[in-house]
Structure formats: C-alpha cells, structure tokens
Design an enzyme around this catalytic site. Structure first.
Site, PDB file in Angstrom:
ATOM      1  N   SER A 146      25.357   3.361  -8.380  1.00 35.11           N
ATOM      2  CA  SER A 146      23.990   2.824  -8.772  1.00 35.11           C
ATOM      3  C   SER A 146      23.147   3.337  -7.951  1.00 35.11           C
ATOM      4  O   SER A 146      23.485   3.676  -6.729  1.00 35.11           O
ATOM      5  CB  SER A 146      24.179   1.270  -8.557  1.00 35.11           C
ATOM      6  OG  SER A 146      22.808   0.823  -8.262  1.00 35.11           O
ATOM      7  N   TYR A 159      25.892  -7.036  -5.010  1.00 34.84           N
ATOM      8  CA  TYR A 159      25.932  -5.919  -5.966  1.00 34.84           C
ATOM      9  C   TYR A 159      25.554  -4.412  -5.167  1.00 34.84           C
ATOM     10  O   TYR A 159      26.312  -3.589  -5.080  1.00 34.84           O
ATOM     11  CB  TYR A 159      24.756  -5.928  -7.005  1.00 34.84           C
ATOM     12  CG  TYR A 159      24.863  -4.810  -8.049  1.00 34.84           C
ATOM     13  CD1 TYR A 159      24.378  -3.703  -7.684  1.00 34.84           C
ATOM     14  CD2 TYR A 159      25.631  -5.006  -9.205  1.00 34.84           C
ATOM     15  CE1 TYR A 159      24.062  -2.769  -8.777  1.00 34.84           C
ATOM     16  CE2 TYR A 159      25.579  -3.874 -10.129  1.00 34.84           C
ATOM     17  CZ  TYR A 159      24.849  -2.864 -10.245  1.00 34.84           C
ATOM     18  OH  TYR A 159      24.644  -1.804 -10.947  1.00 34.84           O
TER      19      TYR A 159
HETATM   20  C1  GCO Z   1      18.953  -4.904 -10.660  1.00 35.56           C
HETATM   21  C2  GCO Z   1      19.621  -4.053 -11.551  1.00 35.56           C
HETATM   22  C3  GCO Z   1      20.292  -2.666 -10.939  1.00 35.56           C
HETATM   23  C4  GCO Z   1      20.566  -1.652 -12.046  1.00 35.56           C
HETATM   24  C5  GCO Z   1      21.213  -0.431 -11.354  1.00 35.56           C
HETATM   25  C6  GCO Z   1      20.270   0.502 -10.615  1.00 35.56           C
HETATM   26  O1  GCO Z   1      19.221  -6.229 -10.897  1.00 35.56           O
HETATM   27  O2  GCO Z   1      18.543  -4.344  -9.671  1.00 35.56           O
HETATM   28  O3  GCO Z   1      20.779  -4.537 -12.509  1.00 35.56           O
HETATM   29  O4  GCO Z   1      21.525  -2.983 -10.289  1.00 35.56           O
HETATM   30  O5  GCO Z   1      21.553  -2.268 -12.830  1.00 35.56           O
HETATM   31  O6  GCO Z   1      22.381  -0.802 -10.749  1.00 35.56           O
HETATM   32  O7  GCO Z   1      21.058   1.552 -10.269  1.00 35.56           O
END
Ligand code: GCO
Length: 255
Positions: A146, A159
């Site tokens: 990501s 994440y």
């Molecule tokens: C968020 C998004 C990101 C994108 C992606 C960016 O909430 O910022 O979901 O996580 O999906 O990962 O590269």
C-alpha cells in the site's frame, strides 16, 4: 518479447480475490495464460467470482478458506497436492481495512487487521514456498502492500503497520528464498476505486484530497494494477527480488 510475460502453464493462487483488486488480478493473470485459483472466506462469493471469469473462457477454479487459519491453509495445500495442483505464483492480496484513531483502537481490532493483512501473507507464502523449494522449480510471490507501506495516514494505524510489515516481509522472503529461484516482490497500490474505499470515494473532501495529492489527479482503477502483477509473476522479472513497485499515479514520487 511476449513470451517474457506469458503465464501459460503456470498456476496462480490469488488470496482475497472474490472482489476488488484481487478479482482484477485473478482475471488479469488468467488472461495472461495462467490457471488461477480464486480464494475468499465465503464459498458463495468465491463461486460467483469463478463463474464470472469462467464465463469469459478463463481457466479458473476456487477454494474458500480463511487465510489467517493455518490449519485451513494447510488443508487447502494438501488438497491441491492430492489433485496435482502446483501453485507456481502466489498473490498475497487478502486484506481488510479498519479506520479508528490508535487511542480508541481495541486490541482485538488491531489483531484482526494484522492477522488478515500481514500474518496471512506469512502463512500462505510459507506453505507455498515449502512446495516450490521441494519441487526445485522456483516460483513467484507478489505481496500486495500500500502507500502505507511507505507513508502513514492518521486513523489507519493497524493497516499501516501491517502494510509496512508486508514491505519488510517481502525482503525477508527474498533473503531466504531467492537462492531457490523464488522471486518475492510487492505492489504498493495508490488510492484505488474499490468497495473497501467506497466511504472515502463518496466523501467529497477525501475525494478532493486524493485528486490533489497525486500528480495523476485521479483515483486508480483495479485493472491498472494488472500489468505490474503480470510482470512480477512472469519470466520478465526473473532477476527482480525484494522490491515494492508503487502503482500510485506518482503520489509518493512528488511533494
Ligand atoms: C485508507 C485507504 C488506504 C488505501 C490504500 C492506499 O483508508 O487510507 O483504505 O488504505 O486503500 O491502502 O495505498
């Protein structure tokens, strides 16, 4: 030149491919000639995705299992062993998002994101690589990272930690498996038009931020990730290892 990108005769497993980026990558790899195994946690959505791609004449099959459950992953690989299905290409795509400030984040939610987005990549790659090494025929592992593999955004801490881990796990895989002719690399998608991002796409200020923050001034489309996935899954990348390729419209490249 086309042979460099031809996946004919290879079998690819794409985790989390019943929808979104995973589904687009499954379709793309199948179109490039691979036999593709789709995966998700629900048998009905996996079957639907397989049906949609099979209707296009693509060589696809499905297996529903939870990639965070090592026993389920082992059972899946043992079933493929018994059926003579050899996974040559693994796309570790399965992932979830959970948006909450760190000070409000419950440990259970943190763990769920880490398990799904990072630990699952370790589990599935471990059992795929064991077989690739035993076969002596090498293989390809493509982990989906990501922008947050490189830069953090507030309120997606679990994440971000997981996707940062994906970048370094990819390098760890290279350190151990490159000598077995396994190339492990990663793709770092920018902000892509997916169901997971629906709340962001529909938020006018967030939509404006995405468009003003990258030089391409737009969201990416899932199918715009296919070329890089085919490249990293093909003979064209036989001497590429431990890399993360950002497919982000130029976001991380400019101030
Ligand atoms: C968020 C998004 C990101 C994108 C992606 C960016 O909430 O910022 O979901 O996580 O999906 O990962 O590269």
């Amino acid at each position: 030149m086309t042979q460099l990108f031809d996946l004919t005769g290879r079998t690819a497993l794409v985790t989390g491919s019943a929808r979104g980026i995973g589904f687009a990558l499954a379709e793309g790899l199948a179109t490039a000639g691979a036999r593709v195994v789709l995966n998700g946690t629900r048998a009905d959505t996996v079957a639907d995705a397989v049906e949609r791609l099979a209707a296009k004449g693509l060589d696809v099959q499905g297996r529903a299992f939870d990639v965070t459950d090592e026993a389920a992953v082992v059972a899946a690989f043992e079933a493929w062993d018994a059926a003579g299905v050899q996974i040559d290409i693994l796309i570790n795509n399965a992932g979830i998002q959970f948006r909450k400030p760190l000070v409000e984040l419950e440990l259970t939610d943190w763990q769920r994101v880490i398990d799904t987005n990072l630990t699952s990549a370790f589990i599935v790659a471990k059992h795929a690589a064991k077989r690739m090494i035993a076969r002596g025929t090498g293989g390809k592992i493509v982990n989906i990272g990501s922008l947050t593999s490189e830069a953090a955004r507030a309120t997606v801490g679990a994440y971000t930690a997981a996707k940062g881990g994906i970048k370094m796990l990819t390098r760890a895989m290279s350190a151990e498996w490159a000598s077995s002719n396994i190339q492990a690399n990663a793709i770092g998608p920018g902000y892509i038009l997916t169901d997971m991002n629906k709340p962001l796409i529909e938020n006018a200020s967030f939509d404006a931020w995405v468009k003003s923050s990258n030089p391409s001034q737009r969201w990416g489309k899932p199918e715009e990730l296919v070329g890089t996935a085919v490249y990293l899954s093909s003979p064209a990348s036989s001497y590429v290892n431990g890399q993360i390729i950002f497919v982000d419209g130029g976001w991380l490249a400019v101030l």
